[in-house]
Enzyme design. Structure first.
Site, short mmCIF file in Angstrom:
data_model
loop_
_atom_site.label_atom_id
_atom_site.label_comp_id
_atom_site.label_asym_id
_atom_site.label_seq_id
_atom_site.Cartn_x
_atom_site.Cartn_y
_atom_site.Cartn_z
N GLY A 85 45.61 43.97 29.92
CA GLY A 85 46.29 43.24 28.75
C GLY A 85 45.38 43.12 27.70
O GLY A 85 45.50 43.26 26.46
N ARG A 86 44.09 42.98 27.99
CA ARG A 86 42.94 43.16 26.98
C ARG A 86 42.68 44.32 26.34
O ARG A 86 42.26 44.53 25.35
CB ARG A 86 41.68 42.48 27.62
CG ARG A 86 40.56 42.28 26.72
CD ARG A 86 39.29 41.55 27.43
NE ARG A 86 39.73 40.17 27.60
CZ ARG A 86 39.03 39.34 28.44
NH1 ARG A 86 38.10 39.95 29.07
NH2 ARG A 86 39.35 38.10 28.81
N ASP A 135 32.45 32.13 30.51
CA ASP A 135 33.98 31.27 30.88
C ASP A 135 33.64 30.02 31.74
O ASP A 135 34.62 29.35 31.97
CB ASP A 135 35.03 32.27 31.05
CG ASP A 135 34.69 32.97 32.25
OD1 ASP A 135 33.72 32.58 33.06
OD2 ASP A 135 35.55 33.80 32.70
N GLY A 177 33.35 42.33 28.95
CA GLY A 177 33.87 41.53 30.08
C GLY A 177 33.51 39.79 29.87
O GLY A 177 32.90 39.29 28.83
N MET A 212 31.50 41.16 37.96
CA MET A 212 31.99 41.85 39.32
C MET A 212 31.79 43.24 39.14
O MET A 212 32.13 43.95 39.95
CB MET A 212 33.20 41.20 39.47
CG MET A 212 33.46 39.79 39.92
SD MET A 212 34.97 39.21 40.46
CE MET A 212 35.07 40.11 42.02
N GLU A 213 31.44 43.95 38.12
CA GLU A 213 31.53 45.29 38.03
C GLU A 213 30.41 45.71 37.31
O GLU A 213 30.34 47.35 37.44
CB GLU A 213 32.77 45.86 37.10
CG GLU A 213 33.94 45.53 37.62
CD GLU A 213 34.65 43.97 37.26
OE1 GLU A 213 35.46 43.49 37.88
OE2 GLU A 213 34.25 43.41 36.44
N ARG A 259 48.09 52.37 37.78
CA ARG A 259 47.52 51.28 38.37
C ARG A 259 47.07 50.15 37.59
O ARG A 259 47.51 49.85 36.76
CB ARG A 259 46.46 52.01 39.49
CG ARG A 259 47.08 52.84 40.69
CD ARG A 259 46.05 53.37 41.43
NE ARG A 259 46.47 54.52 42.23
CZ ARG A 259 46.59 54.06 43.81
NH1 ARG A 259 46.28 52.92 44.01
NH2 ARG A 259 47.01 55.09 44.49
N ASP A 267 40.65 43.74 32.16
CA ASP A 267 42.38 43.42 32.15
C ASP A 267 43.19 44.60 31.25
O ASP A 267 42.57 44.74 30.28
CB ASP A 267 42.32 42.02 31.76
CG ASP A 267 43.64 41.67 31.20
OD1 ASP A 267 44.58 42.16 31.82
OD2 ASP A 267 43.83 40.39 30.77
N ARG A 314 30.95 48.02 28.47
CA ARG A 314 31.82 47.10 29.02
C ARG A 314 31.71 45.88 28.15
O ARG A 314 30.64 45.23 28.05
CB ARG A 314 31.33 46.89 30.57
CG ARG A 314 32.00 45.76 31.12
CD ARG A 314 32.20 45.81 32.64
NE ARG A 314 32.09 44.81 33.42
CZ ARG A 314 33.18 43.61 33.32
NH1 ARG A 314 34.32 43.81 32.45
NH2 ARG A 314 33.01 42.51 34.13
#
Length: 244
Positions: free
Chosen positions: A29-30, A207, A93, A184-185, A48, A27, A91
């Site tokens: 924003g994060r 989450d 997440g 997902m990554e 992007r 994100d 990462r």
């Protein structure tokens, strides 16, 4: 154009302007939230889904970069970060849990990822595993022990799809095989990092439960927010405590 003057086409990062130590998240924003925790924070670019921020944490130069959702776009980011000078990438997440022993608000430190996505199969043979850098992963775990948080280290599943279609998700199969959750990554990061010769690790705030029907999915509850804050602090301390 000289390499040190090159501006990479997708992230708009100028080669040589980021730290060798990078935290990535999905994100933008994060990424800003993490960047605001740094001293002398400076946004280098935002193009992007790729937001790039430099700053200092405990005196160590660190870069924060967002990579968006899914492996293809994230892989573009990881490749360009490495071209720009990244040597260590963590990462941070969110993920869905596979086990009641890791309820929402817990953490997974992923030492490996299942390649249940399409991107990495276009990069390396199917038999190539997606494995984090053991030294960096264990440094992340060492910092996690300092937090009052429930966590486990193990395998996470990387998928392309978020919402279900007519084909059953493989969650229950991988749960039985011993995986801890799904995101997902990460598989793309681990494959690219190993292929390009850099270190990578991943830490995830849980989450929800990946095998649920998604009707009760709410990633914005307090315990998840707190877990995200803790994983960010863990990642920052991991990179700041390492010798240059």
């Amino acid at each position: 154009m000289k390499e040190e003057q090159m501006i990479l086409p997708n992230t708009k990062i100028k080669v040589g302007t980021i730290s060798e130590k990078v935290i990535v998240c999905g994100d933008p924003g994060r990424a800003k939230y993490i960047g605001d925790l740094l001293e002398e924070s400076q946004e280098l670019s935002f193009f992007r889904e790729y937001r790039v921020i430099n700053g200092y944490y405990d005196g160590k130069f660190i870069s924060i970069v967002s990579h968006g959702v899914g492996c293809p776009g994230a892989a573009v980011c990881f490749e360009e970060l490495i071209k720009a000078g990244a040597k260590e990438i963590i990462r941070v997440g969110t993920a869905g849990s596979y086990t009641k022993s890791l309820p929402p608000g817990s953490l997974i430190i992923a030492d490996s990822a299942v390649r249940e996505e399409g991107l990495t199969h276009q990069l390396v043979p199917s038999g190539m595993p997606a494995i984090g850098d053991l030294s960096l992963v264990l440094k992340v775990e060492k910092e996690a022990r300092k937090e009052a948080v429930n966590y486990r280290r193990g395998t996470i599943v990387t998928l392309d799809a978020f919402y279900p279609g007519v084909i059953d998700f493989p969650h229950l199969t991988y749960k039985k095989a011993g995986a801890l959750g799904a995101e997902m990554e990460l598989a793309s990061l681990y494959v690219i990092a190993r292929m390009r010769g850099i270190a990578a690790a991943g830490i995830f705030a849980l989450d929800g439960y990946a095998y649920s029907d998604m009707t009760d999915y709410d990633p914005h509850v307090d315990q998840v927010t707190l877990a995200v804050e803790k994983e960010i602090q863990i990642a920052l301390r991991t990179l700041a405590n390492e010798e240059s």
